[in-house]
Write a protein that holds these residues in place. Structure first.
Motif, PDB file in Angstrom:
ATOM      1  N   ALA D  50     104.629  41.388 -19.663  1.00 50.60           N
ATOM      2  CA  ALA D  50     105.047  41.176 -21.040  1.00 50.60           C
ATOM      3  C   ALA D  50     106.456  40.609 -21.092  1.00 50.60           C
ATOM      4  CB  ALA D  50     104.986  42.491 -21.809  1.00 50.60           C
ATOM      5  N   LYS D  57     108.615  32.689 -24.188  1.00 48.72           N
ATOM      6  CA  LYS D  57     108.799  32.392 -25.602  1.00 48.72           C
ATOM      7  C   LYS D  57     110.255  32.052 -25.867  1.00 48.72           C
ATOM      8  CE  LYS D  57     106.475  31.390 -27.587  1.00 48.72           C
ATOM      9  NZ  LYS D  57     105.271  30.617 -27.837  1.00 48.72           N
ATOM     10  N   TYR D  73     109.949  28.053 -15.169  1.00 51.23           N
ATOM     11  CA  TYR D  73     108.973  28.210 -16.249  1.00 51.23           C
ATOM     12  C   TYR D  73     107.548  28.164 -15.696  1.00 51.23           C
ATOM     13  CZ  TYR D  73     106.476  27.585 -20.589  1.00 51.23           C
ATOM     14  OH  TYR D  73     105.607  27.758 -21.637  1.00 51.23           O
ATOM     15  N   HIS D  80     102.793  35.403 -14.962  1.00 50.10           N
ATOM     16  CA  HIS D  80     102.364  36.065 -16.200  1.00 50.10           C
ATOM     17  C   HIS D  80     100.836  36.088 -16.291  1.00 50.10           C
ATOM     18  CE1 HIS D  80     102.280  36.907 -20.573  1.00 50.10           C
ATOM     19  NE2 HIS D  80     101.455  35.889 -20.699  1.00 50.10           N
ATOM     20  N   VAL D  89      94.087  43.207 -17.805  1.00 50.30           N
ATOM     21  CA  VAL D  89      92.915  43.289 -18.667  1.00 50.30           C
ATOM     22  C   VAL D  89      91.609  43.424 -17.908  1.00 50.30           C
ATOM     23  CG1 VAL D  89      93.849  42.335 -20.751  1.00 50.30           C
ATOM     24  CG2 VAL D  89      92.997  40.805 -18.996  1.00 50.30           C
ATOM     25  N   TRP D 146      97.313  30.385 -13.431  1.00 49.22           N
ATOM     26  CA  TRP D 146      96.466  31.450 -12.864  1.00 49.22           C
ATOM     27  C   TRP D 146      95.130  30.888 -12.399  1.00 49.22           C
ATOM     28  CZ3 TRP D 146      91.794  33.917 -14.571  1.00 49.22           C
ATOM     29  CH2 TRP D 146      91.251  33.400 -15.753  1.00 49.22           C
ATOM     30  N   PHE D 393      93.040  32.508 -26.557  1.00 50.01           N
ATOM     31  CA  PHE D 393      92.845  33.615 -25.625  1.00 50.01           C
ATOM     32  C   PHE D 393      93.847  34.725 -25.813  1.00 50.01           C
ATOM     33  CE2 PHE D 393      95.012  30.652 -22.542  1.00 50.01           C
ATOM     34  CZ  PHE D 393      96.083  31.456 -22.190  1.00 50.01           C
ATOM     35  N   HIS D 394      95.023  34.453 -26.368  1.00 51.87           N
ATOM     36  CA  HIS D 394      95.870  35.606 -26.674  1.00 51.87           C
ATOM     37  C   HIS D 394      95.266  36.421 -27.808  1.00 51.87           C
ATOM     38  CE1 HIS D 394      99.006  33.687 -24.177  1.00 51.87           C
ATOM     39  NE2 HIS D 394      99.330  34.938 -23.938  1.00 51.87           N
ATOM     40  N   PHE D 398      94.491  39.578 -25.835  1.00 54.92           N
ATOM     41  CA  PHE D 398      95.478  40.567 -26.235  1.00 54.92           C
ATOM     42  C   PHE D 398      95.006  41.272 -27.510  1.00 54.92           C
ATOM     43  CE2 PHE D 398     100.346  41.232 -26.614  1.00 54.92           C
ATOM     44  CZ  PHE D 398     100.168  42.558 -26.310  1.00 54.92           C
ATOM     45  N   TYR D 441     101.256  34.536 -32.465  1.00 49.77           N
ATOM     46  CA  TYR D 441     100.185  33.674 -31.960  1.00 49.77           C
ATOM     47  C   TYR D 441      99.610  32.708 -32.984  1.00 49.77           C
ATOM     48  CZ  TYR D 441     100.563  36.669 -27.928  1.00 49.77           C
ATOM     49  OH  TYR D 441     101.045  37.343 -26.847  1.00 49.77           O
ATOM     50  N   ARG D 454      99.362  22.658 -23.412  1.00 46.81           N
ATOM     51  CA  ARG D 454      99.834  23.927 -22.886  1.00 46.81           C
ATOM     52  C   ARG D 454     100.541  23.722 -21.559  1.00 46.81           C
ATOM     53  NH1 ARG D 454      94.402  26.822 -20.400  1.00 46.81           N
ATOM     54  NH2 ARG D 454      95.856  28.440 -19.757  1.00 46.81           N
ATOM     55  N   ARG D 455     101.126  24.786 -21.052  1.00 50.24           N
ATOM     56  CA  ARG D 455     101.900  24.746 -19.810  1.00 50.24           C
ATOM     57  C   ARG D 455     102.998  23.688 -19.881  1.00 50.24           C
ATOM     58  NH1 ARG D 455      96.674  25.463 -15.791  1.00 50.24           N
ATOM     59  NH2 ARG D 455      96.409  27.672 -16.137  1.00 50.24           N
ATOM     60  N   MET D 477     107.149  41.754 -32.278  1.00 50.78           N
ATOM     61  CA  MET D 477     106.136  42.487 -31.532  1.00 50.78           C
ATOM     62  C   MET D 477     106.755  43.419 -30.500  1.00 50.78           C
ATOM     63  SD  MET D 477     102.623  41.057 -30.143  1.00 50.78           S
ATOM     64  CE  MET D 477     102.898  40.946 -28.443  1.00 50.78           C
ATOM     65  N   LEU D 481     106.068  47.323 -30.011  1.00 48.48           N
ATOM     66  CA  LEU D 481     105.591  47.875 -28.751  1.00 48.48           C
ATOM     67  C   LEU D 481     106.506  48.974 -28.245  1.00 48.48           C
ATOM     68  CD1 LEU D 481     103.117  46.581 -27.177  1.00 48.48           C
ATOM     69  CD2 LEU D 481     104.786  46.396 -25.372  1.00 48.48           C
TER      70      LEU D 481
HETATM   71  C1  HEA Z   1      96.252  40.280 -21.220  1.00 41.09           C
HETATM   72  C2  HEA Z   1      96.574  39.080 -21.280  1.00 41.09           C
HETATM   73  C3  HEA Z   1      97.856  38.571 -21.837  1.00 41.09           C
HETATM   74  C4  HEA Z   1      98.816  39.202 -22.622  1.00 41.09           C
HETATM   75  C5  HEA Z   1      98.852  40.617 -23.125  1.00 41.09           C
HETATM   76  C6  HEA Z   1      99.831  38.220 -22.871  1.00 41.09           C
HETATM   77  C7  HEA Z   1     100.974  38.458 -23.616  1.00 41.09           C
HETATM   78  C8  HEA Z   1     101.918  37.495 -23.936  1.00 41.09           C
HETATM   79  N1  HEA Z   1     101.889  36.174 -23.559  1.00 41.09           N
HETATM   80 FE1  HEA Z   1     100.503  35.300 -22.367  1.00 41.09          FE
HETATM   81  N2  HEA Z   1      99.134  34.391 -21.171  1.00 41.09           N
HETATM   82  C9  HEA Z   1      98.039  34.995 -20.608  1.00 41.09           C
HETATM   83  C10 HEA Z   1      97.620  36.303 -20.830  1.00 41.09           C
HETATM   84  C11 HEA Z   1      98.306  37.236 -21.607  1.00 41.09           C
HETATM   85  N3  HEA Z   1      99.496  37.034 -22.244  1.00 41.09           N
HETATM   86  C12 HEA Z   1      97.352  34.071 -19.735  1.00 41.09           C
HETATM   87  C13 HEA Z   1      96.093  34.332 -18.930  1.00 41.09           C
HETATM   88  C14 HEA Z   1      98.055  32.864 -19.810  1.00 41.09           C
HETATM   89  C15 HEA Z   1      97.726  31.545 -19.098  1.00 41.09           C
HETATM   90  C16 HEA Z   1      98.586  31.350 -17.904  1.00 41.09           C
HETATM   91  C17 HEA Z   1      98.348  29.998 -17.336  1.00 41.09           C
HETATM   92  O1  HEA Z   1      98.486  29.003 -18.073  1.00 41.09           O
HETATM   93  O2  HEA Z   1      98.048  29.921 -16.130  1.00 41.09           O
HETATM   94  C18 HEA Z   1      99.166  33.098 -20.734  1.00 41.09           C
HETATM   95  C19 HEA Z   1     100.079  32.127 -21.105  1.00 41.09           C
HETATM   96  C20 HEA Z   1     101.095  32.333 -22.008  1.00 41.09           C
HETATM   97  C21 HEA Z   1     101.882  31.289 -22.560  1.00 41.09           C
HETATM   98  C22 HEA Z   1     101.644  29.814 -22.365  1.00 41.09           C
HETATM   99  C23 HEA Z   1     102.399  29.166 -21.317  1.00 41.09           C
HETATM  100  C24 HEA Z   1     102.181  27.695 -21.451  1.00 41.09           C
HETATM  101  O3  HEA Z   1     101.031  27.251 -21.522  1.00 41.09           O
HETATM  102  O4  HEA Z   1     103.193  26.982 -21.504  1.00 41.09           O
HETATM  103  C25 HEA Z   1     102.815  31.880 -23.385  1.00 41.09           C
HETATM  104  C26 HEA Z   1     103.830  31.141 -24.138  1.00 41.09           C
HETATM  105  O5  HEA Z   1     104.514  31.600 -24.920  1.00 41.09           O
HETATM  106  C27 HEA Z   1     102.568  33.302 -23.337  1.00 41.09           C
HETATM  107  C28 HEA Z   1     103.301  34.247 -24.050  1.00 41.09           C
HETATM  108  C29 HEA Z   1     102.963  35.584 -24.126  1.00 41.09           C
HETATM  109  C30 HEA Z   1     103.729  36.538 -24.891  1.00 41.09           C
HETATM  110  C31 HEA Z   1     104.983  36.259 -25.659  1.00 41.09           C
HETATM  111  C32 HEA Z   1     103.067  37.731 -24.757  1.00 41.09           C
HETATM  112  C33 HEA Z   1     103.486  38.972 -25.467  1.00 41.09           C
HETATM  113  O6  HEA Z   1     102.435  39.317 -26.276  1.00 41.09           O
HETATM  114  C34 HEA Z   1     103.883  40.035 -24.610  1.00 41.09           C
HETATM  115  C35 HEA Z   1     104.124  41.258 -25.482  1.00 41.09           C
HETATM  116  C36 HEA Z   1     105.116  42.085 -24.864  1.00 41.09           C
HETATM  117  C37 HEA Z   1     106.383  42.119 -25.190  1.00 41.09           C
HETATM  118  C38 HEA Z   1     106.865  41.372 -26.356  1.00 41.09           C
HETATM  119  C39 HEA Z   1     107.326  42.939 -24.375  1.00 41.09           C
HETATM  120  C40 HEA Z   1     107.221  44.410 -24.628  1.00 41.09           C
HETATM  121  C41 HEA Z   1     107.547  45.282 -23.496  1.00 41.09           C
HETATM  122  C42 HEA Z   1     108.763  45.688 -23.152  1.00 41.09           C
HETATM  123  C43 HEA Z   1     110.009  45.212 -23.771  1.00 41.09           C
HETATM  124  C44 HEA Z   1     108.905  46.644 -22.040  1.00 41.09           C
HETATM  125  C45 HEA Z   1     109.116  48.040 -22.510  1.00 41.09           C
HETATM  126  C46 HEA Z   1     108.382  48.846 -21.552  1.00 41.09           C
HETATM  127  C47 HEA Z   1     108.385  50.188 -21.417  1.00 41.09           C
HETATM  128  C48 HEA Z   1     109.308  51.087 -22.082  1.00 41.09           C
HETATM  129  C49 HEA Z   1     107.320  50.787 -20.526  1.00 41.09           C
HETATM  130  N4  HEA Z   1     101.525  33.543 -22.503  1.00 41.09           N
END
Ligand code: HEA
Ligand code: HEA
Ligand code: CUA
Ligand SMILES: [Cu+2]
Lengths: 99, 315, 206, 537
Positions: D50, D57, D73, D80, D89, D146, D393-394, D398, D441, D454-455, D477, D481
């Motif tokens: 996360a 972001k 990046y 990620h 997941v 991935w 997919f998010h 998610f 999202y 993307r990417r 968010m 969380l």
């Molecule tokens: C379960 C699946 C999952 C989840 C939950 C998330 C969560 C998030 N993802 Fe995810 N994402 C993917 C799966 C997921 N992603 C996958 C598979 C890809 C494709 C990769 C690829 O292209 O190969 C991707 C790609 C991806 C991109 C695109 C990259 C690109 O194409 O350029 C982005 C861009 O912003 C992004 C952002 C985020 C963000 C902001 C969250 C947020 O929702 C995260 C939420 C969490 C927080 C905001 C932080 C909170 C936590 C804390 C602060 C810690 C505190 C902890 C304790 C006290 C224990 N993700």
């Protein structure tokens, strides 16, 4: 329901003789597939060889692996898994055959 | 969608957008409808208002209804998408052909008369077929305004896409398949011109053999490098990109790695030529092997002479 | 520890371990399944090259190994029968024959690969890169990967059988608790089934 | 069995076995402890994944460099993606809640192979460390995405091997879990618990386990081939040696598409438990939901090609894959309809798990319906590999799996820890999180329709607005969380003692004490003919 059944389940004991017969059948099939493929059959070589392989593995599965004496759900699972695999190949070939 | 001014930028826009709107429409209908029903239930059958639940185990009629209705709708949506996509795979015979080379990390376009550019120039209202050639890894040619995209797969025969631009203007062209470090910089533009302007441009040998060309190989060298994309990896201002900067390169003392061993060389004609034809033979120290590919067959000896003349000027 | 004693109690459920083994066999089948998909696609794309390359393989060694595996498959199946008949000696004897046949199979494989190597054929070898067409390179790549992976499974199978033999000898695997030996057998048959397909695909179809 | 009653009084959290302290956990073969081990390891990895998402972001807040360079990046979204998919997941609900609840729901004392179960967790940990070692040692963090698409995955100079092997080991762990669950469901149902009386969560675990078992080996061998290709130069997918990069994509998605149903099925199962409990009503269309579960598991196997519409497949394959993609949406629709009908004439107790459950339905619908846009050929060509896919997919991973995970967490929390959380804070956390989610999202749908690929580390000025909004959303968010996690972590240690059955559920886990005793049941329960998991009176 399971507890009562599981310990006193008696296995079917397969006699040696049956295994020997199956082995002979497998050997015959092996040599015939070698024979068949050494003749020029063109396109059918692959199909022929595979057909023999399928029969052979069927024998192994059913007798050596005891499927014949197993519960139906295990047979079903095995059939299902092979079907899944065949379907997967067929779908992949939807791409390659028509490209 | 993309933006209203370019709505009719190509022959595919209308169909794709129609499919888009219908699918979105059905989706919104279900989304809003179901959400409203859900919220109403949550409100109406709240414990406070409805303390005693009524047990209902199911209904075959309803199950059938909500299997068949979505089934019919999905078939409709599928058909729409397929029908609008179908023509994309069938280029007309008379289409103008342009070969597109994609490499890390730029596109170059070669016209039937041999002309090469780094921007795609196209005539309006004429079908074009782009033959896609990937030199190293996967790329994908994506022109959002035209609603087209096709992966460029190395080694794949018959890798093409086609469309007919229908509106003059300048449009973005992106690489949409992740291809490494500079993937996000692998973009260029499509310029759609009036047919006659385009013909003029295409046959305009003056631009190629401009006065500068004859008198100054420098400018030619620069132009070649521009169009084949050296600057994706090499800067001319001293900043380090994927490859070494060309600033002050001529005559410089360089450390290179040859077959695993370091040695000193002076950058001269022979070294540059080798760097271009066989880049992995001597690898500039601090840079990665295997990124730059050989340009043998794509750049002639003359071209390289011109490039060298240009590199000499980069003091 | 008195308390922990009861949590370790192993209730013996022969059917559970058999089903477990079958499920594991399914994953193995799909593992090889992935390779079979690759093989069939490339064979389809390069029929001539695959034809040519297969001629390089020695049908005799292949057939010999097939026969060895089939016999060993029978002996391990018989071992279960003799265990059920409470004949420990025969069980051990038959399993030993299986192990020996498996080892001979590996020795043959070793020589077979050795011959290929001496002809300059190994993954990424200069000989292959320079003289062979792309289809042939693919063929040999797959040949080494698939027979190699299969050999690996033979070794695993042998280990399982060896473990089962030790337990039979100690008496912890016996007629009423035969699951381990049966599972070893099942696994060995799986190895056999895979070979039944590998053999025609690489050696016969030329 | 010979367990004395007094001995069983000790709940599984307090129980002192052969080993003490930490060892008593990481060497325990108790399915409940293993479930918690997974919970802790997954929560840790989620924080890492996360934070990487948050960092991305932040980078996208403005065009050009904001906080990291392009190489970083690219590595960030790769790591990620790998963490989120393979470590969170996919194991998520089955390994945490499946482990904890499955045996109890079946009326069994443990899973069929407890030691194997522990081994799965160890393999999971090993896989995690392997992947993480790719970050720390070697020539650079993997930067392939991935998906590890060939040929880039064997051209890149970065440290791909540990990541690939790590994913392989994680896959192995997943296979063993699936195998264990299948045997457990087949063999350890308590007397009277017929297949048609299984809780729906168990049914979804069953479907999932089959996919884990059959699909994972395919990606396993594919990853091994990538490794062999890198190490020995065996030509398999390298076009220079005659290989076909598109074949790699086929094999990758033969696993990875069914994998998305590994992620969502147990999530749907959890929702199918929560909705009836909080409506105090029999689930609507029990058999239809089972049928749709199995249909998703099976048809989901056949549609992998919808990730490859632009890759250059044959027209026939395009036609087939698009058609089946649409068909596979129908069982999901059936589930949504049945959930909503369950609410009808219920007596709804609106509590935190219920909030999560209905917001799950909402975001799942958005995610799923956007899947239809992607499944349609013409529109997919347009939005494939754009931010639209990222939004899809998010929303569904998610929003679907994630929301359901939180719903399940709040639902079974009192059972697992024997304590109750602060409900007011839990609701506030949910609200903030939900708003943040939508803000984060939703703009990506818009960006995708504008054509932003993307990417992309950097983007053109015209995409700026949407990205700003999205980044703000990510901050909202995080706030949500942090509230949620703080509340849960505090309450697990200090919350008020929970009752045995705080929500008045009907499944077997509510018939044992909270937290459950060491071996779950003193006596194996027997299910009466007219009893069942949803028989509310
Ligand atoms: C379960 C699946 C999952 C989840 C939950 C998330 C969560 C998030 N993802 Fe995810 N994402 C993917 C799966 C997921 N992603 C996958 C598979 C890809 C494709 C990769 C690829 O292209 O190969 C991707 C790609 C991806 C991109 C695109 C990259 C690109 O194409 O350029 C982005 C861009 O912003 C992004 C952002 C985020 C963000 C902001 C969250 C947020 O929702 C995260 C939420 C969490 C927080 C905001 C932080 C909170 C936590 C804390 C602060 C810690 C505190 C902890 C304790 C006290 C224990 N993700
Ligand atoms: C939990 C995971 C999950 C789930 C459940 C789904 C579910 C679906 N997905 Fe998704 N998908 C992903 C995870 C998931 N996906 C991921 C991770 C990727 C990107 C991978 C990558 O490239 O990195 C992806 C990518 C992806 C693509 C490829 C995009 C591209 O790269 O071009 C496509 C294309 O068809 C697609 C389609 C679908 C469809 C049709 C469903 C359907 O199953 C959805 C069904 C649900 C509904 C339809 C909603 C509920 C129903 C109603 C509200 C009733 C009304 C319905 C009708 C009238 C039909 N998905
Ligand atoms: Cu080229 Cu991305
Ligand atoms: Cu998919």
């Amino acid at each position: 329901m399971n507890l009562s059944v599981m310990s006193n389940e008696k296995h079917h004991i397969v006699p040696y003789r049956l295994y020997i017969i199956i082995l002979l059948a497998l050997l015959v099939l092996t040599f015939s597939s070698i024979g068949i493929t050494s003749i020029e059959l063109g396109k059918f070589t692959v199909a022929g060889a595979l057909l023999f392989a399928v029969i052979k593995s069927y024998l192994v599965l059913v007798y050596f692996m005891h499927l014949k004496y197993d519960k139906p759900y295990i047979k079903l699972m095995v059939a299902f898994v092979f079907a899944v695999f065949v379907v997967t190949i067929v779908i992949t070939f939807l791409d390659y055959l028509y490209r | 969608m993309y933006s209203s001014e370019v709505t009719q930028a190509s022959n595919f826009v209308q169909g794709v957008d129609r499919a888009f709107l219908i699918i979105m429409g059905i989706s919104f209908l279900f989304l809003i409808g179901l959400t409203v029903v859900m919220l109403v239930f949550v409100y109406k059958y709240n414990k406070k208002r409805n303390p005693k639940p009524t047990q209902i185990e199911g209904s075959v009629k309803l199950e059938l209804l909500w299997t068949i209705v979505p089934f019919v709708l999905t078939l409709l949506m599928f058909y729409l998408g397929w029908a609008e996509w179908k023509p994309m795979s069938k280029p007309p015979k008379d289409a103008m052909e342009v070969t597109v080379y994609g490499r890390m990390w730029n596109f170059s376009f070669e016209y039937e008369n041999g002309r090469r550019t780094d921007t795609l120039y196209l005539p309006k209202d004429k079908p074009v077929k782009l033959n896609l050639v990937a030199m190293d890894v996967l790329h994908s040619l994506y022109i959002p305004a035209f609603r087209v995209k096709q992966d460029m797969v190395p080694g794949k025969k018959d890798n093409f896409m086609w469309f007919e631009p229908q509106k003059e203007g300048e449009y973005e062209l992106f690489c949409a398949e992740y291809c490494g470090l500079q993937h996000s910089y692998m973009y260029t533009f499509v310029k759609v011109l009036e047919d006659s302007t385009f013909t003029n441009w295409l046959t305009d040998t003056t631009m190629v053999a401009s006065a500068a060309d004859v008198e100054s190989p420098t400018a030619t060298g620069r132009r070649i490098m521009q169009s084949i994309g050296c600057f994706a990896c090499h800067s001319i201002d001293g900043s380090k990109l994927v490859g070494p900067s060309f600033k002050g390169i001529w005559g410089e003392e360089q450390t290179v790695v040859t077959g695993g061993e370091k040695r000193q060389i002076t950058v001269d004609e022979e070294y540059i030529r080798r760097s271009i034809y066989d880049p992995n033979a001597d690898v500039a120290d601090g840079f990665n092997k295997g990124l730059m590919l050989s340009y043998e067959g794509q750049l002639s000896d003359d071209d390289i002479n011109n490039i060298i003349e240009y590199l000499k000027t980069l003091k | 520890m008195e308390k922990s004693a009861h949590i370790e109690h192993e209730h013996y459920d022969a059917e559970a371990s058999k089903v477990g083994m079958w499920l594991f066999i399914f994953t193995e089948l799909l593992l090889f399944g992935g390779l079979f998909i690759i093989y069939s696609v490339y064979r389809f794309m390069n029929p001539d090259a695959f034809h040519l390359a297969a001629e390089e393989l020695d049908t005799f060694i292949g057939a010999l190994n097939t026969v060895l595996l089939l016999i060993s498959s029978m002996t391990i199946a018989m071992a279960t029968t003799s265990l059920q008949k409470n004949n420990k000696l025969h069980t051990l004897l038959l399993s030993t024959v299986t192990v020996i046949l498996g080892l001979v199979f590996l020795v043959n494989k070793y020589f077979e690969w050795g011959i290929k190597f001496s002809h300059g054929i190994w993954p990424g070898s200069p000989h292959m890169m320079e003289t062979m067409s792309q289809g042939e390179i693919l063929f040999f790549g797959l040949y080494f990967i698939m027979t190699g992976l299969h050999a690996l499974h033979i070794i695993i199978g042998l280990v399982i059988i060896a473990v089962a033999m030790v337990r039979v000898n100690k008496g912890t695997v016996h007629a009423n608790r035969a699951a381990l030996l049966e599972n070893a057998g099942l696994y060995w048959h799986l190895v056999d089934v895979i070979w039944i397909f590998l053999f025609p695909l690489f050696y016969l179809i030329t | 069995m010979h367990t004395s009653h007094a001995e069983n009084e000790a709940n599984y959290l307090k129980y002192k076995g052969k080993y003490k302290g930490l060892l008593g956990w990481i060497l325990s073969t108790d399915h409940k402890r293993i479930g918690l081990l997974y919970l802790y390891s997954i929560a840790t990895m989620f924080s890492v994944g996360a934070l990487l998402g948050l960092a991305m972001k932040f980078e996208l807040l403005a065009p050009g460099k904001t906080i990291m360079d392009a190489q970083t990046y690219n590595a960030t979204f790769t790591v990620h993606g790998v963490i989120m998919i393979f470590m969170i997941v996919i194991p998520g609900l089955p390994a945490v809640f499946g482990n904890f609840l499955l045996p109890i729901m079946l009326g069994a004392k443990d899973v069929a192979f407890p030691k194997l179960n522990l081994l799965s967790w160890w393999l999971y940990v090993a896989g995690v460390f392997l992947v993480l070692s790719a970050l720390l040692f070697g020539p650079g963090t993997p930067d392939t995405g991935w998906t590890f698409y060939a040929p880039y995955s064997f051209k890149t100079g970065t440290n791909l091997l540990p990541a690939v092997f790590g994913a392989f080991v994680l896959g192995f762990s997943s296979i063993l879990t699936g195998l264990n669950f299948l045997v457990t469901i087949h063999r350890l149902r308590c007397p009277g618990l017929k297949w048609t009386k299984l809780p729906l969560f168990v049914w979804t675990i069953y479907g999932t386990a089959w996919i884990q078992l059959l699909a994972t080996p395919v990606v396993g061998i594919t990853l091994v081939l990538i490794a062999l290709e890198r190490i020995f130069g065996v030509g398999v997918f390298d076009p220079a040696l005659g290989g076909d990069p598109i074949l790699y994509q086929h094999l990758f998605w033969i696993y990875s598409h069914p994998a998305v149903y590994i992620m969502i099925l147990p999530a749907m199962g959890a929702i199918s438990e929560i909705i009836p409990t909080f409506s105090q009503k029999h689930i609507f269309g029990y058999k239809a939901i089972i049928a749709s579960t199995m249909a998703i598991a099976f048809v989901g196997w056949l549609v992998w090609g919808h990730h490859m519409y632009t890759a250059g497949m044959s027209g026939t394959a395009q036609y087939y894959f698009s058609l089946l993609t649409f068909i596979v949406a129908i069982p999901s629709a059936i589930k949504v309809f049945n959930w909503i009908s369950t609410l009808y004439k219920g007596s709804i107790n609106v509590q935190t798990p219920f909030y999560w459950a209905i917001s799950f339905i909402f975001v799942f619908m958005i995610g799923g319906l956007s899947g239809l846009v992607l499944g349609s050929l013409a529109t997919n060509i347009y939005v494939h590999d754009t931010a639209f896919v990222v939004a899809h997919f998010h929303y569904i991973v998610f929003g679907g799996t994630g929301f359901s995970f939180f719903a399940a967490m709040h639902y079974w929390f009192p059972k697992i820890f024997g304590r109750m959380y602060d409900k007011a804070w839990a609701n506030i956390g949910w609200l903030v999180f939900f708003i943040g989610f939508l803000a984060l999202y939703s703009p990506m749908f818009y960006l995708g329709m504008m054509g932003m690929p993307r990417r992309y580390y950097d983007y053109l000025e015209e995409f700026h607005g949407g990205n700003i909004l999205s980044t703000f959303g990510s901050w909202i968010m995080v706030t949500g969380l942090i509230i949620i996690i703080t509340n849960l972590v505090r309450s697990a240690r200090r919350g008020p003692k929970a009752e045995m059955n705080p929500w008045h559920g009907k499944t077997l886990e509510w018939t044992v004490t909270s937290p459950p005793p060491l071996e779950n049941f003193d006596e194996i329960p027997v299910i009466a003919e007219d009893d069942g998991p949803y028989n509310y009176k």
